[in-house]
Design an enzyme around this catalytic site. Sequence first.
Site, mmCIF file in Angstrom:
data_model
loop_
_atom_site.group_PDB
_atom_site.id
_atom_site.type_symbol
_atom_site.label_atom_id
_atom_site.label_comp_id
_atom_site.label_asym_id
_atom_site.label_seq_id
_atom_site.Cartn_x
_atom_site.Cartn_y
_atom_site.Cartn_z
ATOM 1 N N LYS A 134 -20.392 -31.382 5.348
ATOM 2 C CA LYS A 134 -20.879 -30.590 6.095
ATOM 3 C C LYS A 134 -21.073 -29.120 5.223
ATOM 4 O O LYS A 134 -20.010 -28.571 4.917
ATOM 5 C CB LYS A 134 -20.127 -30.336 7.420
ATOM 6 C CG LYS A 134 -21.013 -29.318 8.278
ATOM 7 C CD LYS A 134 -20.430 -28.278 8.943
ATOM 8 C CE LYS A 134 -19.769 -27.103 8.481
ATOM 9 N NZ LYS A 134 -20.921 -26.124 8.006
ATOM 10 N N GLU A 151 -8.122 -26.719 0.377
ATOM 11 C CA GLU A 151 -8.171 -25.956 -0.753
ATOM 12 C C GLU A 151 -8.902 -24.482 -0.188
ATOM 13 O O GLU A 151 -9.768 -24.402 0.263
ATOM 14 C CB GLU A 151 -9.709 -26.239 -1.882
ATOM 15 C CG GLU A 151 -9.402 -27.619 -2.256
ATOM 16 C CD GLU A 151 -8.486 -27.704 -3.438
ATOM 17 O OE1 GLU A 151 -7.946 -26.846 -3.847
ATOM 18 O OE2 GLU A 151 -8.430 -28.804 -4.297
ATOM 19 N N CYS A 178 -12.416 -18.394 -5.080
ATOM 20 C CA CYS A 178 -11.157 -18.626 -4.652
ATOM 21 C C CYS A 178 -9.962 -18.573 -5.459
ATOM 22 O O CYS A 178 -8.901 -18.007 -5.306
ATOM 23 C CB CYS A 178 -10.812 -19.947 -3.914
ATOM 24 S SG CYS A 178 -11.797 -21.318 -5.154
ATOM 25 N N GLU A 201 -7.209 -11.467 0.639
ATOM 26 C CA GLU A 201 -8.253 -11.893 -0.265
ATOM 27 C C GLU A 201 -9.731 -11.097 0.180
ATOM 28 O O GLU A 201 -10.130 -11.286 1.272
ATOM 29 C CB GLU A 201 -8.434 -13.391 0.066
ATOM 30 C CG GLU A 201 -9.828 -13.902 -0.842
ATOM 31 C CD GLU A 201 -9.985 -15.518 -0.745
ATOM 32 O OE1 GLU A 201 -9.867 -16.014 0.472
ATOM 33 O OE2 GLU A 201 -9.993 -16.291 -1.525
HETATM 34 P P1 NAD Z 1 -14.936 -20.628 5.713
HETATM 35 O O1 NAD Z 1 -13.683 -21.038 6.045
HETATM 36 O O2 NAD Z 1 -15.440 -19.478 6.897
HETATM 37 O O3 NAD Z 1 -16.028 -21.635 6.005
HETATM 38 C C1 NAD Z 1 -15.676 -22.999 5.244
HETATM 39 C C2 NAD Z 1 -16.372 -24.059 5.861
HETATM 40 O O4 NAD Z 1 -15.750 -24.423 7.070
HETATM 41 C C3 NAD Z 1 -17.992 -23.960 6.212
HETATM 42 O O5 NAD Z 1 -18.644 -25.056 6.056
HETATM 43 C C4 NAD Z 1 -17.940 -23.497 7.752
HETATM 44 O O6 NAD Z 1 -19.073 -23.640 8.631
HETATM 45 C C5 NAD Z 1 -16.808 -24.476 7.995
HETATM 46 N N1 NAD Z 1 -15.982 -24.167 9.483
HETATM 47 C C6 NAD Z 1 -16.084 -22.797 9.921
HETATM 48 N N2 NAD Z 1 -15.270 -23.104 11.171
HETATM 49 C C7 NAD Z 1 -14.867 -24.463 11.277
HETATM 50 C C8 NAD Z 1 -14.039 -24.976 12.126
HETATM 51 N N3 NAD Z 1 -13.529 -24.373 13.260
HETATM 52 N N4 NAD Z 1 -13.863 -26.289 12.028
HETATM 53 C C9 NAD Z 1 -14.362 -27.014 10.912
HETATM 54 N N5 NAD Z 1 -15.199 -26.193 9.945
HETATM 55 C C10 NAD Z 1 -15.357 -25.182 10.038
HETATM 56 O O7 NAD Z 1 -15.064 -20.104 4.425
HETATM 57 P P2 NAD Z 1 -16.326 -19.480 3.865
HETATM 58 O O8 NAD Z 1 -16.517 -18.090 3.938
HETATM 59 O O9 NAD Z 1 -17.425 -20.446 3.657
HETATM 60 O O10 NAD Z 1 -15.917 -19.542 2.073
HETATM 61 C C11 NAD Z 1 -14.988 -18.539 1.603
HETATM 62 C C12 NAD Z 1 -13.629 -19.100 1.534
HETATM 63 O O11 NAD Z 1 -13.261 -20.215 1.058
HETATM 64 C C13 NAD Z 1 -12.729 -18.244 0.829
HETATM 65 O O12 NAD Z 1 -11.471 -17.934 1.498
HETATM 66 C C14 NAD Z 1 -12.415 -18.737 -0.454
HETATM 67 O O13 NAD Z 1 -11.072 -18.559 -1.099
HETATM 68 C C15 NAD Z 1 -12.239 -20.510 0.011
HETATM 69 N N6 NAD Z 1 -12.445 -21.293 -1.079
HETATM 70 C C16 NAD Z 1 -11.347 -21.664 -1.652
HETATM 71 C C17 NAD Z 1 -11.670 -22.665 -2.878
HETATM 72 C C18 NAD Z 1 -10.347 -23.486 -3.141
HETATM 73 O O14 NAD Z 1 -10.637 -24.400 -4.026
HETATM 74 N N7 NAD Z 1 -9.237 -23.190 -3.073
HETATM 75 C C19 NAD Z 1 -13.002 -22.885 -3.355
HETATM 76 C C20 NAD Z 1 -13.867 -22.094 -2.945
HETATM 77 C C21 NAD Z 1 -13.865 -21.249 -1.561
#
Ligand code: NAD
Length: 503
Positions: free
Chosen positions: A187, A262, A296, A397
């Site tokens: 997804k 992650e 991240c 963050e």
């Molecule tokens: P997000 O958590 O809002 O969304 C990530 C994904 O989860 C999206 O596909 C979203 O549609 C889905 N999602 C949202 N709500 C959900 C739910 N209730 N159940 C299941 N899936 C759901 O994050 P974002 O804004 O897309 O990305 C930024 C974040 O990702 C930052 O906090 C960043 O640090 C983190 N990040 C971490 C890494 C790592 O490797 N640690 C890498 C990249 C990004």
Amino acid sequence: MSTQQIVESTSLKRDYYHLIINGEKVESSNGATIKTYNPATGELVAEVAKATKEDAERAVLAAREAFDHGKWRKYPINRRSQVLNNIASIMRSRFKELVELEILDTGKSLDTAKGQVSQAIEDFEFYAGAIVGHRGTVNNMPGQFHNYTEKEPVGVCAQIIPWNYPIMMAAWKIAPAIAVGCSVIVKPASLTPLTAIILGEICLEAGVPAGVVNIVPGSGAEVGDYLVQHPKVNKVAFTGSTPIGKDIMGKASETLKRVTLELGGKSPNLVFEDADLDASVDGSLYGIFYNSGQSCEARSRLYVHEDIYDEFIQKFVEKTKKLVLGNPFDKGTHVGAIIDQGQVDVIDGYVKSAIADGAEILAGGKPAAVKGFEGGYWYEPTVIANVNHEMKVVQEEIFGPVVVVMKFKDEKEAIKLANDTEFGLGSAIWTKDGARATRVANEIQAGIVMVNCPFSAMPGTPFGGYKQSGFGRELCIETLDLYTETKSIVSYYGSRPLNPMGL
Ligand code: NAD
Ligand code: MN
């Protein structure tokens, strides 16, 4: 070339993209679509079929069927390995188009996108090789017993990814999972679904059987949540924000799914008094402003030894002000766009809160005006000083091009400040003293420590966090274990029958 011309010349650019379920390009069950925009210009890029719960259900059933009764996991390892290499070579042959499509969907700069597409390709090559050596063990047993273990694929995996590195995150998830024989339902983030869809198509073209790789862009709260709770899904691999990660872990516990997370970070960057000044300034700039700070592992807390603080900060700020924001397709652009207006507002909210708390802005500090890109979303590379460790801007963050700078007086204080965070993803140390680098690296509570080096994510190198940055490691050999179960087979080879009940 203008972005509009590039939109027209990119062969992977279409007006409409389908879901990929059971080896086919399909519409969503109710015909709904997502519109995806170019963050650099604000222009519409394409419409994408928006998966519903019904579509997620179809994808789960297809993945289940492919896993339970399909041939993929039964293939000899060499054959799966070859298919992974096929995926990589098709990606390589479309490198330029993949880069262009990624830029259109994310607004990131050319070099950034090139590096990420290259790495996504190398990930498939890495796992094509790694899988060949992934095997169980033979264990010493007392008496006439024999024990060996098999690594069996965990099953159907829901893989939920964020918008900051769309194709790279898709590769980090898909490559190790299918290498071991799992089926996946990916997804992508609604803001950036395009390259994951193309990658799904490439998997089919490369010889991955129907149902093994399914791609279902849609709402996280609807489709993501549905997958996380589905009893026929065995594992959830999630990359995204810490709050959503916690929610997912709770929900996945209902069916005891395997979970890897992650999550977010607030990574420290420690510059000691003996560091190479230019290398540490340049590395620290890259550490925070790469990918417009939407990383991240962004080194968003910069700590500099008091003896060199003034000189370092002067150079750092000077170079920050020289960073070019502009056409993402131009070679000379250093910093690309921010993903959307909402994220610009989040970033600006943090900067304003710092100002209200009495912090000092040394560079940037507001949304950027970029000539020719007025319709897009941009933020000035921002350096904030005069902060204390309780401020939101130091603890939370931001996920944008904003760094806080602070002084430290000795190694002990540097370590204490570095660890004063709920996160534990990345960290960096700049020093010419090798013994100190080792001491500090040992004390830092983070999954990744970069020593005199601004890079951490390379195929083979474990990537993942301590503390509230999640758990599980991606991009490495260990990842293969996280997509497998270990089965232990014990047998008896004595010539006398065993009589454990003594009858
Ligand atoms: P997000 O958590 O809002 O969304 C990530 C994904 O989860 C999206 O596909 C979203 O549609 C889905 N999602 C949202 N709500 C959900 C739910 N209730 N159940 C299941 N899936 C759901 O994050 P974002 O804004 O897309 O990305 C930024 C974040 O990702 C930052 O906090 C960043 O640090 C983190 N990040 C971490 C890494 C790592 O490797 N640690 C890498 C990249 C990004
Ligand atoms: Mn987009």
